[in-house]
Design an enzyme around this catalytic site. Structure first.
Site, short mmCIF file in Angstrom:
data_model
loop_
_atom_site.label_atom_id
_atom_site.label_comp_id
_atom_site.label_asym_id
_atom_site.label_seq_id
_atom_site.Cartn_x
_atom_site.Cartn_y
_atom_site.Cartn_z
CD GLU A 174 51.33 31.53 38.48
OE1 GLU A 174 52.32 32.24 39.05
OE2 GLU A 174 50.50 32.10 37.80
CE LYS A 216 48.97 33.34 40.66
NZ LYS A 216 49.22 34.79 41.24
CB SER A 258 42.80 36.83 36.76
OG SER A 258 43.75 37.79 36.62
N GLY A 259 44.61 35.22 34.81
CA GLY A 259 45.16 34.61 33.43
C GLY A 259 44.41 35.25 32.18
N GLY A 260 43.87 36.46 32.35
CA GLY A 260 43.43 37.32 30.97
C GLY A 260 41.97 37.46 31.01
#
Ligand code: 13P
Length: 335
Positions: A174, A216, A258-260
């Protein structure tokens, strides 16, 4: 087909993705306190086991990433990895020990956790884990990510991945290029491409079997403080282009963080990506916040309402599952 390749393919089988429930105790405490729930071991288990025993697990979730505390817990006389395996999902574990300040840099980070990793992996395997996660983080600004941060994080990711395969598990690699900042989508495209390419240089150099990893990455998005307006189509087009140009064809799956992004944004963008994805890469979700946020909010109002919480999680998981096949239909934003 190797055993590890089979595990990777099982995790990303059609309509399935990953539930990232591997928040460290510090992060989980922030999440729980933001909805006024006390963060203790019991409450963390209560919320997470509600998700792991929900209906959507069997058709939407191919793997669950756990944190050290959770993989050692029991619920209703079953170990958590057992509870997850019974749904057909593969139990996984976060094995890095966090992103720490990078020496000779003011703001950048290097992810740690290689010391003693071989022994920890053996222990996690014995507890039932069959895949793992290690997250590197990169900032975007005029001078970042620096070559230094790109190189050392890629080196660590590859050392991690190599040890994980040796231990009989599938490593999730990731490299997260953060959304924070006012950079443009083009900057995100350029920097993410550079970061991912360097990761694969190192993975190949360190003889990691690319058929037995999952990548990822972040989606290609403008910075959260930039005012750039961009459509989901443009996000999908740039994300697919970046990945096709930087990821070797052997990699069996790409599982986005999704990172925010909000739950709806993360679902919509994944759906658009899959509508346009003509490559042979599976592109699915490995979401933390975008799978859990609404469920957590609901649960926090009445922590005994497990059924109601599961219903909300099931809905989100079903929407993500549809999006992973490009079959999602627009939902109304209730917030
Ligand atoms: P988010 O989907 O909330 O970004 O979390 C995914 C994850 O595992 C970050 O490491």
């Amino acid at each position: 087909m190797s055993e590890l390749n089979k595990i990777a393919l099982k995790i990303v089988s059609p309509g399935k993705g990953i539930l990232a429930a591997d928040e460290s105790t510090g992060t989980m405490t922030k999440r729980l306190e933001s909805v006024n729930v006390k963060s203790n071991e019991e409450n963390r288990l209560e919320f997470r086991s509600a998700l792991f025993s929900s209906k959507s697990m069997s058709n939407c979730i191919g793997g669950v990433i756990l944190y050290d505390e959770t993989i050692k817990q029991n619920y209703n006389e079953k170990s958590i990895p057992e509870l997850i395996s019974e749904t057909g999902a593969v139990p996984g574990i976060k094995v890095d020990t966090g992103a720490k300040k990078l020496a000779r840099s003011n703001d950048e980070k290097i992810t740690e956790g290689l010391d003693g990793l071989r022994e920890r992996l053996k222990n996690y395997y014995d507890l039932g884990a069959r895949f793992t996660k290690w997250r590197a983080v990169y900032l975007i600004s005029e001078k970042y990510p620096s070559k230094l941060a790109i190189n050392v994080n890629a080196h660590a990711l590859a050392r991690y991945a190599s040890l994980v395969q040796e231990a009989g598990m599938v490593p999730i690699v990731e490299p997260e290029v953060l959304m924070d900042g006012n950079h443009s989508v083009q900057d995100c495209f350029n920097k993410t491409s550079e970061v991912i390419k360097k990761c694969f240089d190192e993975l190949i150099f360190q003889k990691v079997d690319l058929k037995s990893i999952l990548l990822k990455p972040n989606m290609i998005l403008p910075g959260s403080k930039s005012n750039q307006k961009i459509t989901s189509e443009e996000i999908a087009e740039l994300t697919i282009k970046c990945l096709i140009n930087s990821v070797p064809g052997e990699v069996p799956g790409i599982t986005f963080l999704s990172g925010g992004q909000s739950e709806l944004e993360a679902t919509k963008n994944l759906n658009t990506i899959n509508k346009h994805n003509k490559s042979k890469f599976v592109m699915t979700y490995s979401y933390g916040r975008a799978l859990q946020q609404s469920a957590l909010k609901h649960w926090s109002k009445d922590i005994k309402d497990i059924e109601g919480t599961q219903k909300i999680f099931d809905h989100r998981a079903n929407m993500c599952s549809l999006a992973s096949m490009g079959k999602w239909v627009e939902e109304v934003d209730k917030d």
